[in-house]
Design a protein around this motif. Sequence first.
Motif, short mmCIF file in Angstrom:
data_model
loop_
_atom_site.label_atom_id
_atom_site.label_comp_id
_atom_site.label_asym_id
_atom_site.label_seq_id
_atom_site.Cartn_x
_atom_site.Cartn_y
_atom_site.Cartn_z
N GLU A 79 0.70 -1.22 0.09
CA GLU A 79 0.04 0.02 0.07
C GLU A 79 0.92 1.13 0.09
O GLU A 79 0.34 2.35 -0.57
CB GLU A 79 -0.89 -0.13 1.27
CG GLU A 79 -0.19 0.11 2.76
CD GLU A 79 0.22 -1.25 3.18
OE1 GLU A 79 0.54 -1.34 4.45
OE2 GLU A 79 0.31 -2.17 2.49
N ALA A 83 2.01 3.89 -3.84
CA ALA A 83 1.83 5.19 -4.19
C ALA A 83 3.11 6.01 -4.38
O ALA A 83 3.15 7.26 -4.52
CB ALA A 83 1.33 5.64 -2.69
N TYR A 84 4.21 5.41 -4.64
CA TYR A 84 5.29 5.70 -5.00
C TYR A 84 5.44 6.57 -6.35
O TYR A 84 4.68 6.04 -7.37
CB TYR A 84 6.42 5.02 -5.05
CG TYR A 84 7.21 4.47 -3.81
CD1 TYR A 84 6.69 5.05 -2.77
CD2 TYR A 84 8.15 3.45 -3.81
CE1 TYR A 84 7.42 4.48 -1.47
CE2 TYR A 84 8.80 3.18 -2.77
CZ TYR A 84 8.39 3.47 -1.41
OH TYR A 84 8.87 3.28 -0.46
N ARG A 113 0.91 -2.07 -7.28
CA ARG A 113 -0.30 -1.81 -7.60
C ARG A 113 -1.22 -3.14 -8.05
O ARG A 113 -2.30 -3.01 -8.05
CB ARG A 113 -0.10 -0.77 -8.77
CG ARG A 113 0.29 0.40 -8.28
CD ARG A 113 0.89 1.51 -9.30
NE ARG A 113 1.35 2.87 -8.87
CZ ARG A 113 1.81 3.59 -9.52
NH1 ARG A 113 2.01 3.78 -10.81
NH2 ARG A 113 2.39 4.96 -8.89
#
Length: 202
Positions: A79, A83-84, A113
């Motif tokens: 998670e 988001a990087y 992802r």
Amino acid sequence: MTQLSGVLDHADGERRCRWCGTDPLYVAYHDADWGVPERDPRALYEKLILDGFQAGLAWITILRKREAFRAAFEGFRPEIVAAYGEADVERLMQNAGIVRSRAKILGAIKGARAYLAMAEKGEDFSDYLWGFVDGAPIVNRPRSMADVPVSTPISEALAKDLKRRGFTFCGPVIVYAFMQAVGMVDDHMEECWRHGAVTEKR
């Protein structure tokens, strides 16, 4: 130290797969990690990504950097990695403690992802992977490295499906190495003291 067909006799009296040699770090990995069934989804994601980073390198190289990788990727929590953005990619590219490959770093993000996309559909990553071996380790009885394949029809099928889902650096050879490492396959040499010793992760 006596060299046998696929194993080495070590000074502590144990007989181990020859590939781990005598490097203390490699021996510890062989004894405690390699081939031990892993069922934790996050840990399986981490190992798959690290095996991807290994592509073209020796596993001992990744093993020596494993803690640096864990710190750099914030515990390989999907998670977070999912988001990087570009700033994170550049941060990782400047980290000398890891393998600085932009393609592999981007692959780790894509993998996170894909992992989350599966979770959103109610697919548990561990159940998904272990489903390819009907939920239980395949126990082989190799006596030399010549008896150990570099890939199998199962690793080919899993690699194809992982790629379909968005994972990268997961060809059949990498996936088979992953399956061995996480205990989906027991490929310890038949004469190795670890062969068949573990059926579930301690």
